[in-house]
Design an enzyme around this catalytic site. Structure first.
Site, PDB file in Angstrom:
ATOM      1  N   ASP A  38       6.791   2.479   6.165  1.00 52.57           N
ATOM      2  CA  ASP A  38       6.616   1.902   4.828  1.00 52.57           C
ATOM      3  C   ASP A  38       6.720   2.965   3.741  1.00 52.57           C
ATOM      4  O   ASP A  38       7.411   2.783   2.733  1.00 52.57           O
ATOM      5  CB  ASP A  38       5.264   1.186   4.724  1.00 52.57           C
ATOM      6  CG  ASP A  38       5.226  -0.096   5.537  1.00 52.57           C
ATOM      7  OD1 ASP A  38       6.133  -0.296   6.378  1.00 52.57           O
ATOM      8  OD2 ASP A  38       4.289  -0.894   5.332  1.00 52.57           O
ATOM      9  N   SER A  45       0.838  -1.206   0.000  1.00 49.89           N
ATOM     10  CA  SER A  45       0.000   0.000   0.000  1.00 49.89           C
ATOM     11  C   SER A  45       0.869   1.251   0.000  1.00 49.89           C
ATOM     12  O   SER A  45       0.548   2.240  -0.663  1.00 49.89           O
ATOM     13  CB  SER A  45      -0.960   0.002   1.195  1.00 49.89           C
ATOM     14  OG  SER A  45      -0.270   0.280   2.391  1.00 49.89           O
TER      15      SER A  45
END
Lengths: 395, 395
Positions: B202, B144
């Site tokens: 991330d 994502s």
């Protein structure tokens, strides 16, 4: 000698938690394993001293009159601190065991003769000693200590230095605390003869049985703790304790910030295990306690892998047993050698049998036994199995 | 829009060391993994905004005139801190995505529309965005974030908020530091929309690439470190990160004296790994450094097992690779999920192929890739493989 026959046995030893980290000043838990060494001492009228060690194909005898001169000039035992180097030297010459021989057979003979001569120094008796052990030798299971403890107990009892606790009403009996302390000190002397610089843990476990805390050179028997069922597996992968201990030391020096916390954690595993065993003794062995004991076993096995003393054979042991919900760890030096698997009181016999069979199919030896069993005991012949009696009585 | 087409890509992420312990305030090392998400943005004249996500069979378009009213009453972005809850609510209503839908497709659509509308707020442009990823979703590999970073970079460039760094002489190009910071902040917004309360690691890895130190909420890209060959294996064993994180917490509470030193040790593994990577960058990637990296991988894998986040599938990965002298550890939450295996520069290709085949035969997905690769990049079509171009150009 007031009694013509003595039957004694002593257990082997496993390290439950703390192998290797104990070398670095952390707490270890040593425990008796109920694979026992059995000894029969008979008074004879042959004028010989005879030792029979069928496990290692050793059957030797000497005339008392030939042994007597070896004691000439012997110093008084200095509080059982160190073996008399001169006597040992004369014994090596007498038996033809060269100074650099350290094989099992040579060391067993030296320890026996040394202990016999020093215990019976005043008047050498004509006896036959036969020893049979359920313990494999050289597997880190304290087989030499069990041997020395049996020798010490039987010789001291036969000499009358300590009592013979067995009465006609009993099948097995133990000595008093002070007598056990003396047995332990003589057995430690035997260990020193065999190993040079032993920790004293193995003979303490063989003498006292149960669980012992070992920390910074101090050995403390734990008050009553439960006897636990285990599988003891010998992977039979040979290893050098010296090399493994040195490898751990190197790893600590290489990665101190990583490895020192691991030693801390292992120490906490030992302490938590001791607390858990104490609580089990107080409150009964519930499943919750077994859950904790299993978790501690898993954690320590991973830690021992971090220290580099694991082995693929031990991984196999862990995997095979875990597939059945059983938890295992190496015990002792690692790098192969032995592992223990905790069994619960309710663990099904047929499942245990199939586990043992699968482990044997991996090339391992495997025994169902227990830890925490009593230390050195005197037995009546009724207490021993026919198999063991048959072996001990055949010499 | 000055340019009619933008091609961008961003890498996935793995945790090299420090998963779980980072939750408890320790250092973690996150690193880009060169399985990339590719995005193509085209200016169109259709009057529509279109998104194509072939990985998840999602192909949607909306008329700009229908989207425009959603922006009415929108507040100024407050320094890109939190998503505008009112706008998100209107977007859910507009797209028919219910408030409790958190599936991959719904969240990808919401993040896209939100970012498109807020970046292009002044004048909505007619564009088509197609995204294709080499990363599996939901495997803890930052898919994502790679998606959000690509969206952020392409939308901001297309809008002219940041430059388009690609020049005709280049096949791939990166943005300036200040532009990357903006890309990262918008991508973090996308992550918040999708995940609620992400750590920001991330999107930072997707933006900056290379290695990042993550400690107590602070994310620090490391100065130059080597790119390392790895195998990335997805055991495909499903797991709940939440349950695993909670299990570790329980274990720390249950055995603080045992577990806290393990957290310390893992932190030291991360620090030692960072030092080793820095030295490799300075002195060249010698075998000695690879030995250390392998030891650290083994140690941490054992520690993760102590924390209870191992899994038999991960044991299999470690065993299969170790049989070929390769060292593996889980990455991310554990309990299944993904693992990484370090390859050396000289590791033989045919051996790698046979390892991959054996791992696939275990039911795993396995890719040969690298860690430490660059973050988000703009590409010319010449830079991309025909396979990827074909997918991106087919919409």
């Amino acid at each position: 000698m007031q009694t013509s026959e003595f039957l004694v046995s002593a257990p082997g030893k496993v390290i439950l938690h703390g192998e290797h980290s104990v070398v670095h000043g952390k707490v270890a838990l040593a425990v008796s394993v109920n694979l026992r060494t059995h000894l029969r001492l008979q008074a004879t009228s042959s004028g010989d001293v005879r030792i029979n060690l069928p496990n290692i194909d050793t059957f030797l005898s000497w005339e008392i009159t030939a042994l007597q001169p070896l004691l000439a000039g012997c110093k008084e035992q200095d509080g059982l601190k160190e073996p008399d180097a001169d006597l040992l030297k004369r014994l090596r010459e007498f038996t033809g065991i060269s100074d650099d021989s350290t094989d099992t057979r040579s060391m067993a003979v030296l320890a026996f003769l040394y202990m016999y001569l020093t215990v019976f120094a005043g008047s050498l008796a004509s006896i036959t000693v036969s020893v049979w052990s359920e313990l494999p030798t050289g597997a880190g299971l304290g087989s030499s200590a069990a041997y020395n403890v049996c020798l010490s107990a039987a010789l001291l009892s036969a000499r009358g230095t300590i009592s013979s606790p067995l009465t006609p009403q009993l099948e097995s009996a133990r000595w008093r605390k002070e007598e056990l302390e003396l047995i332990n000190r003589w057995a430690f002397m035997g260990e020193k003869i065999i190993h040079g610089n032993p920790s004293g843990v193995d003979n303490a476990v063989g003498t006292w049985g149960g669980f012992l805390r070992y920390h910074a050179g101090n050995i403390t028997p734990l008050s009553w703790v439960p006897i636990l069922r285990i599988l003891l597996t010998n992977t039979k992968v040979p290893r050098s304790t010296k090399v493994l201990v040195s490898g751990v030391k190197d790893k600590i020096n290489k990665f101190p910030s990583i490895m020192n916390p691991v030693l801390e954690s292992i120490s906490a595993v030992s302490v938590t295990c001791e607390q858990t065993l104490t609580e089990m003794a107080a409150h009964g062995p519930s499943a919750d306690y077994y859950n904790i004991l299993e978790e501690l076993i898993d954690i320590n096995q991973h830690h021992l892998n971090v220290m580099g003393v694991g082995h693929s054979s031990l991984d196999t042991l862990c995997r095979v047993t875990l597939a059945r919900g059983l938890h295992s760890k190496l015990t002792g030096a690692g790098g192969g050698g032995c592992g223990i698997t905790l069994l619960r009181p309710e663990t099904d016999t047929s499942m245990i049998q199939s586990t043992i069979e699968e482990l044997k199919a991996c090339g391992f030896d495997c025994w169902e036994t227990s830890i925490g069993a009593p230390g050195v005991q005197q037995h009546s012949s009724a207490a021993l199995s026919q198999d063991i009696l048959k072996i001990l009585n055949s010499y």
